[in-house]
Design a protein around this motif. Structure first.
Motif, short mmCIF file in Angstrom:
data_model
loop_
_atom_site.label_atom_id
_atom_site.label_comp_id
_atom_site.label_asym_id
_atom_site.label_seq_id
_atom_site.Cartn_x
_atom_site.Cartn_y
_atom_site.Cartn_z
N THR A 177 1.19 -1.06 0.19
CA THR A 177 -0.21 0.44 0.02
C THR A 177 1.26 1.14 -0.09
O THR A 177 1.72 1.58 0.50
N LEU A 178 0.19 2.19 -0.36
CA LEU A 178 0.83 3.77 -0.41
C LEU A 178 0.61 3.93 1.53
O LEU A 178 2.37 4.46 1.44
N GLU A 179 0.09 4.24 1.95
CA GLU A 179 0.27 4.52 3.12
C GLU A 179 1.62 3.53 4.04
O GLU A 179 2.39 4.34 4.59
N LEU A 182 5.38 2.75 0.32
CA LEU A 182 6.04 3.72 -0.31
C LEU A 182 7.48 4.23 0.45
O LEU A 182 8.13 3.97 -0.81
N HIS A 186 10.69 3.25 -2.23
CA HIS A 186 10.95 4.50 -2.52
C HIS A 186 13.24 4.71 -2.20
O HIS A 186 14.00 4.87 -2.41
N ARG A 208 5.46 7.37 -6.31
CA ARG A 208 4.52 7.11 -5.21
C ARG A 208 3.27 6.52 -6.77
O ARG A 208 2.26 5.76 -6.91
N GLN A 209 3.21 7.63 -8.02
CA GLN A 209 3.10 6.83 -9.04
C GLN A 209 3.84 5.60 -9.75
O GLN A 209 2.50 4.85 -9.87
N LEU A 211 3.85 2.56 -8.04
CA LEU A 211 3.22 2.43 -7.05
C LEU A 211 1.46 1.78 -7.49
O LEU A 211 1.15 0.95 -7.52
N SER A 212 1.27 3.15 -7.38
CA SER A 212 0.10 3.36 -7.22
C SER A 212 -0.71 2.54 -9.03
O SER A 212 -1.85 1.66 -9.10
#
Length: 364
Positions: A177-179, A182, A186, A208-209, A211-212
């Motif tokens: 998940t981003l939360e 990320l 990174h 972010r982009q 993984l999204s």
């Protein structure tokens, strides 16, 4: 079935956790095993090491609880004994439990003996992925010019958990998940050692982009692996039919592939590879029983990775050229993974020091 425990194992160092959300542990003391779960009475078992027979001594009253606790005890025995060919379940096991285990394929009957065969037992999804749903209904759809089965909704949280005896740690795969993940992605992608193979170094917004996009893509499943509570690597699982790899071989509907980043230096090396690599393959085979092949496309010049894959049961099929790299198609068959018991290396230090017997082939 009684809920009273007949043993109190003292060897608390040998603990086996079943799949996500089950919170099961097995304590082992010589030939005795005790399975504990917070919300149920403990179960107790005895292993006769002369013939490889597992006998329930105490089971909880509920059939579901008795079944999953019996499976946890079986997994504990097999994890400590990679050479075990078969395990006999005592014929005095309650008939309704034998029937349930037989219907699920945990137990097979040979000359009226209830036997556990590792290659069948390890295909049970419940102990490691915590669910036993039927395969997702088949319906064909199009992605661009690719016709393929509609893929199921993506899982969330912990998707797989397995205790690794030779590390005394539990490996878990988490849906990324981003939360939560990320910052890890990174940092790992900006590691020069990783970037040399992935070429994905960049800003936090870039990742972010990145993984999204993967989270939104139905054919991709990004995962983060951890040993106990320490994240160590990032994995991308994909359905091969919709992937860039599909044009280079005859991709089947449920073939699956993967990419990996081991981001933490402390988790490199053979002991860890022999834990996360077969566990990841195990998860993909369990996630859909129709997956018969797992494929990969490592760089043809990455000789160390290719050697690791060959030791893990992958066959080199051919070399071919992507626009961005020269690659090797590798493939692992479901039959080879389970028949050759590749989920646990035979040279595991835990097996060598175990007091449990591997003479299960003497049952019949």
């Amino acid at each position: 079935m009684t809920a009273e425990a007949h043993v109190r194992p003292q060897d608390q160092g040998n603990r086996f956790l079943a799949g996500p959300g089950l919170s099961l542990t097995v304590a082992v003391d010589a030939g005795y095993l005790q399975v504990q779960r917070r919300d149920a009475p403990p179960a107790a078992f005895r292993l006769d090491t002369t013939i490889g027979r597992l006998s329930p001594l105490a089971l909880p009253d509920g059939l579901d609880d008795a079944a999953i606790m019996t499976m946890a005890a079986i997994e504990a025995v097999l994890a400590r004994q990679p050479a075990m060919q078969r395990l006999l379940l005592d014929v005095a096991t309650p008939p309704q439990l034998l029937q349930r285990l037989g219907e699920d394929g945990v137990v097979t009957f040979q000359d009226d003996f209830p036997l556990i065969l590792p290659e069948m037992f390890m295909q049970q999804p419940g102990p490691w992925i915590g669910r036993t749903r039927s395969p997702f209904a088949q319906r064909y759809v199009m992605t661009g010019d690719r016709r393929h089965p509609q893929r199921p909704p993506k899982p969330s949280g912990v998707v797989y958990a397995r205790f690794i005896p030779w590390l005394a740690q539990t490996i878990r795969f988490h849906a990324a998940t981003l939360e939560d993940h990320l910052p890890l992605l990174h940092r790992w992608m900006n590691d020069p050692r990783v970037d040399a193979f992935w070429n994905e170094a960049g800003s936090l917004e870039h990742h972010r982009q990145y993984l999204s996009t993967l989270i939104a893509d139905p054919h991709m499943l990004p995962l983060v692996g951890s040993f106990d509570d320490a994240p160590f690597g990032y994995f991308e699982l994909y359905w091969a039919k919709e992937n860039r790899l599909a044009p280079f071989y005859d991709a089947a509907d449920y073939d699956r592939g993967w990419h990996v980043v081991v981001g933490e230096d402390a988790f490199r090396g053979r002991d860890f590879i022999s834990a996360w690599l077969p566990s990841l393959m195990h998860y993909m085979f369990l996630d859909d029983c129709r997956t018969q092949r797992i494929v990969g496309e490592p760089a043809a010049a990455h000789h160390q990775q290719l050697r690791n894959l060959e030791r893990s049961g992958f066959a080199r099929i051919k070399n071919f050229s992507f626009p961005h790299k020269r690659a090797t198609l590798v493939m692992l068959l479901r039959e080879r993974f389970f028949e050759d018991r590749l989920w646990l290396p035979a040279e595991s230090p835990q097996a060598a020091s175990s007091g449990l017997s591997a003479r299960a082939d003497a049952v019949l």
